[in-house]
Design a protein around this motif. Structure first.
Motif, mmCIF file in Angstrom:
data_model
loop_
_atom_site.group_PDB
_atom_site.id
_atom_site.type_symbol
_atom_site.label_atom_id
_atom_site.label_comp_id
_atom_site.label_asym_id
_atom_site.label_seq_id
_atom_site.Cartn_x
_atom_site.Cartn_y
_atom_site.Cartn_z
ATOM 1 N N ARG A 267 0.838 -1.204 0.000
ATOM 2 C CA ARG A 267 0.000 0.000 0.000
ATOM 3 C C ARG A 267 0.876 1.259 0.000
ATOM 4 N NH1 ARG A 267 -3.123 3.451 3.280
ATOM 5 N NH2 ARG A 267 -5.203 3.791 2.398
ATOM 6 N N GLN A 268 1.949 1.204 0.767
ATOM 7 C CA GLN A 268 2.871 2.333 0.832
ATOM 8 C C GLN A 268 3.494 2.610 -0.529
ATOM 9 O OE1 GLN A 268 5.508 2.718 4.323
ATOM 10 N NE2 GLN A 268 7.203 2.720 2.860
ATOM 11 N N VAL A 269 3.891 1.553 -1.222
ATOM 12 C CA VAL A 269 4.473 1.696 -2.564
ATOM 13 C C VAL A 269 3.450 2.321 -3.508
ATOM 14 C CG1 VAL A 269 5.326 0.434 -4.583
ATOM 15 C CG2 VAL A 269 6.143 -0.163 -2.299
ATOM 16 N N TYR A 270 2.211 1.834 -3.453
ATOM 17 C CA TYR A 270 1.168 2.347 -4.345
ATOM 18 C C TYR A 270 0.893 3.825 -4.068
ATOM 19 C CZ TYR A 270 0.225 -2.685 -4.895
ATOM 20 O OH TYR A 270 0.335 -4.041 -5.113
ATOM 21 N N ILE A 271 0.867 4.201 -2.781
ATOM 22 C CA ILE A 271 0.601 5.595 -2.408
ATOM 23 C C ILE A 271 1.717 6.506 -2.916
ATOM 24 C CG2 ILE A 271 0.581 7.178 -0.427
ATOM 25 C CD1 ILE A 271 -1.131 5.102 1.052
ATOM 26 N N LEU B 177 -2.423 12.656 0.655
ATOM 27 C CA LEU B 177 -2.279 11.224 0.393
ATOM 28 C C LEU B 177 -1.062 10.651 1.103
ATOM 29 C CD1 LEU B 177 -3.259 8.746 -1.276
ATOM 30 C CD2 LEU B 177 -1.737 9.532 -3.104
ATOM 31 N N VAL B 178 0.078 11.311 0.948
ATOM 32 C CA VAL B 178 1.336 10.742 1.439
ATOM 33 C C VAL B 178 1.433 10.817 2.961
ATOM 34 C CG1 VAL B 178 2.887 12.758 1.424
ATOM 35 C CG2 VAL B 178 3.753 10.524 0.701
ATOM 36 N N GLN B 179 0.657 11.704 3.579
ATOM 37 C CA GLN B 179 0.686 11.790 5.035
ATOM 38 C C GLN B 179 0.060 10.569 5.701
ATOM 39 O OE1 GLN B 179 -0.950 15.744 5.688
ATOM 40 N NE2 GLN B 179 1.064 16.549 6.230
ATOM 41 N N GLN B 180 -0.565 9.713 4.919
ATOM 42 C CA GLN B 180 -1.091 8.454 5.450
ATOM 43 C C GLN B 180 0.032 7.478 5.799
ATOM 44 O OE1 GLN B 180 -4.116 6.684 2.899
ATOM 45 N NE2 GLN B 180 -4.700 8.697 2.139
ATOM 46 N N ILE B 181 1.214 7.717 5.241
ATOM 47 C CA ILE B 181 2.342 6.810 5.460
ATOM 48 C C ILE B 181 3.024 7.164 6.776
ATOM 49 C CG2 ILE B 181 4.589 6.069 4.573
ATOM 50 C CD1 ILE B 181 3.565 6.665 1.771
ATOM 51 N N PRO B 182 3.217 6.189 7.669
ATOM 52 C CA PRO B 182 3.865 6.479 8.947
ATOM 53 C C PRO B 182 5.390 6.577 8.795
ATOM 54 C CG PRO B 182 3.333 4.142 8.800
ATOM 55 C CD PRO B 182 2.783 4.788 7.547
ATOM 56 N N ASN C 185 9.108 11.237 3.932
ATOM 57 C CA ASN C 185 9.789 12.530 4.044
ATOM 58 C C ASN C 185 10.209 13.129 2.708
ATOM 59 O OD1 ASN C 185 9.455 12.191 6.754
ATOM 60 N ND2 ASN C 185 11.596 12.411 7.301
ATOM 61 N N THR C 186 10.832 12.316 1.854
ATOM 62 C CA THR C 186 11.312 12.850 0.576
ATOM 63 C C THR C 186 10.152 13.323 -0.286
ATOM 64 O OG1 THR C 186 13.302 11.472 0.599
ATOM 65 C CG2 THR C 186 12.588 12.305 -1.538
ATOM 66 N N ALA C 187 9.063 12.531 -0.313
ATOM 67 C CA ALA C 187 7.892 12.917 -1.106
ATOM 68 C C ALA C 187 7.282 14.213 -0.579
ATOM 69 C CB ALA C 187 6.857 11.798 -1.102
#
Length: 241
Positions: free
Chosen positions: A71-75, A108-113, A118-120
């Motif tokens: 899911r992280q990769v897809y996001i 969207l990317v803030q869903q990733i813990p 960070n880079t995104a």
């Protein structure tokens, strides 16, 4: 990066394999990379179709998977598409539309813990800032560039750390706040020298030269611009030259 024909051939070959495997992730990844290539070719109308096609597939993959890593990769990949659409809109001077895509990417990317985002996030804040910079709204540009500071990690992504600080220096320079501008340049001066990467040299010495020119330090400005130009010539980057 240096041969469009080869790039297109590899994309076609990869797409054929993805179709043979009937793998939606690789097909989505092809659409994204194809969109980026078309963007580089200034085929903007076609590029946006490929970015949108990729986003549709990534949405399906995100909604269907229970695997956190996938899911992280897809996001992150979907965010990359949104960045592509944002850059495309900015190229067409649609800065408000461009910023909307970047804001969508941030949500969207803030869903990733953790630090994986960070880079995104740093890239998205830089891109929003660039829109305001082009509109000569330098206070807003500085505001968004400063928002990326918590996501800059010199141990994780040194290039992004340097670029983020250089953008802030450029904002302060545009606001004629030269002491603050020099402070951020000095944070990365030794790193730029140590890394010895030409594209960072171009950015550093161009911004330094711009500040020196505004301060009417003509000789120093000339030296800085010459250093930037030498790095651009070594990269064979005609635009930067």
């Amino acid at each position: 990066s240096y041969d469009i024909n080869k790039a297109q051939q590899y994309l076609r070959d990869g797409y054929a394999l993805a179709q043979k495997l009937n793998d939606r992730y690789y097909i989505a990844h092809y659409y994204m990379q194809r969109g980026k290539l078309l963007f580089d070719l200034a085929s903007y109308d076609t590029a946006v179709v490929f970015f949108d096609s990729s986003i549709v597939l990534y949405n399906n993959l995100i909604n269907e998977t229970a695997d956190k890593n996938k899911r992280q990769v897809y996001i992150l990949d979907k965010t990359d598409c949104l960045i592509g659409k944002g850059l495309l809109s900015a190229k067409l001077y649609n800065y408000h539309e461009s910023t909307k895509y970047y804001q969508e990417g941030i949500e969207l990317v803030q869903q990733i813990p953790g630090k994986e985002k960070n880079t995104a996030l740093a890239t998205l804040f830089i891109d929003i800032s660039s829109n305001y910079f082009e509109l000569e709204q330098f206070e807003q540009s500085l505001y968004y560039d400063k928002k990326l500071l918590p996501y800059l990690d010199s141990n994780n992504n040194m290039d992004m750390y340097v670029i983020g600080n250089l953008y802030i220096a450029d904002d302060y320079s545009s606001l004629l706040r030269f002491d603050s501008s020099f402070m951020y340049l000095e944070k990365v001066r030794d790193i730029v020298k140590r890394l010895d990467k030409r594209y960072l040299d171009i950015r550093f010495y161009y911004i330094l030269g711009s500040i020196q020119r505004k301060r009417k330090e003509w000789r120093d400005a000339l030296v800085s611009f010459q250093k930037a130009n030498e790095a651009a010539e070594k990269m064979k980057d005609d635009f930067q030259v």
